[in-house]
Write a protein that holds these residues in place. Sequence first.
Motif, PDB file in Angstrom:
ATOM      1  N   ALA A 278       0.597  -1.155  -0.309  1.00  0.00           N
ATOM      2  CA  ALA A 278       0.211   0.201   0.093  1.00  0.00           C
ATOM      3  C   ALA A 278       0.449   1.272  -0.294  1.00  0.00           C
TER       4      ALA A 278
ATOM      5  N   ILE B 162       2.245   1.855  -3.697  1.00  0.00           N
ATOM      6  CA  ILE B 162       1.417   2.786  -3.871  1.00  0.00           C
ATOM      7  C   ILE B 162       1.318   4.254  -4.020  1.00  0.00           C
TER       8      ILE B 162
ATOM      9  N   VAL C 296       1.223   0.615 -10.455  1.00  0.00           N
ATOM     10  CA  VAL C 296       0.591   1.361  -9.305  1.00  0.00           C
ATOM     11  C   VAL C 296      -0.487   0.010  -9.682  1.00  0.00           C
ATOM     12  N   ILE C 297      -1.656  -0.562 -10.593  1.00  0.00           N
ATOM     13  CA  ILE C 297      -2.433  -1.075 -11.133  1.00  0.00           C
ATOM     14  C   ILE C 297      -1.718  -2.459 -10.759  1.00  0.00           C
TER      15      ILE C 297
ATOM     16  N   THR D 146      -1.971  -2.934  -7.115  1.00  0.00           N
ATOM     17  CA  THR D 146      -3.710  -3.451  -6.113  1.00  0.00           C
ATOM     18  C   THR D 146      -3.481  -4.662  -7.187  1.00  0.00           C
TER      19      THR D 146
ATOM     20  N   TYR E 128      -1.505  -6.362  -4.585  1.00  0.00           N
ATOM     21  CA  TYR E 128      -2.042  -6.051  -3.279  1.00  0.00           C
ATOM     22  C   TYR E 128      -3.671  -7.435  -2.816  1.00  0.00           C
TER      23      TYR E 128
ATOM     24  N   GLY F  51     -11.526  -9.036  -6.998  1.00  0.00           N
ATOM     25  CA  GLY F  51     -11.014  -8.589  -7.076  1.00  0.00           C
ATOM     26  C   GLY F  51      -9.062  -7.866  -8.007  1.00  0.00           C
TER      27      GLY F  51
ATOM     28  N   SER G 210     -10.907  -6.872 -11.864  1.00  0.00           N
ATOM     29  CA  SER G 210     -10.445  -5.087 -10.903  1.00  0.00           C
ATOM     30  C   SER G 210      -9.756  -4.453 -12.283  1.00  0.00           C
TER      31      SER G 210
ATOM     32  N   MET H  38      -8.840  -1.677 -15.046  1.00  0.00           N
ATOM     33  CA  MET H  38      -8.252  -0.046 -14.446  1.00  0.00           C
ATOM     34  C   MET H  38      -7.816  -0.196 -16.053  1.00  0.00           C
TER      35      MET H  38
END
Lengths: 173, 116
Positions: A10, A13, A22-23, A26, A29, A53, A57, A61
């Motif tokens: 986190a 990020i 960043v993605i 994610t 994560y 997730g 996602s 993104m």
Amino acid sequence: MLLGFLVVIAIAIVRLRNLVAVIMLTGIYSLHAALFFVALDAVDVAFTEAAVGAGISTVLMLATLGLVGHEESRPSSRAWLPLAVVLVTGGALVFATLDMPRFGDPDAPIHRHVAPRYIIDSPRETGLPNMVTSVLASYRGYDTLGETVVIFTAGVGVLLLLGGRRRDDEEQE
Amino acid sequence: MALSLYNYWIVIVLMMTGFYIVIRSTNLVKKIVGLNIFQTSVFILYISMGKVEGGTAPIVTDGATAYSNPLPHVLILTAIVVGVATTALGLTLVVRIKEAYGSVDEEAIQRQDREA
């Protein structure tokens, strides 16, 4: 241990400015969160988190990034105000946890009411060994119907927002 | 005492990290990433509360003495799926904003609004 990794990811990020990275983080994560759910006996939640997730996602993104570009500009305002807000809120929440029951305590209020009813009676009443499934699809079936209505509405919204654009383009031509 | 609340404190750290991204970052895509982190931290909070010491996954098996609480699992299953639906809608709005303003940066969008 897993939770420590989640915090590290986190913070990475927060620091990164390249949105593709960043993605990807994610996605990692979400996978870590799924592993953590397995460790806490929530297997159904874990595979939903891993599939939805970490999978859907991330794809959504990345598709968005393909349309909007992937560099984040440096904000011009100072960081101290958001940081102060976050620290104060976090402090208040930590204060609130001091009254929480001990982690894993079988006598915590959450385990005394309603849950025993499902654990003891649902295998006999529904014939399903998996209690999460029997609550989701049988006892709380209407809630799940409501959930699918929400997803349907979101799908219609996405189609209207993106579909209307194409018609405007054609009219302009 | 401190160790028994470790999970909840990590949840708060994650939650505040997501919150910080949402209010600090000016990029709309990154704001949605921040919301996702916030959301996952709430999932972890619920699942942590559902854990019973010595329990197993809430699926009937021989020799199991205790099961973890299935109710938070059901709630979070629903929340994950609804979360993806809202993420998809948010990202679509970002795409439309990009088309209307030519940017997904909050400051650039506000500058254009003031000039208009």
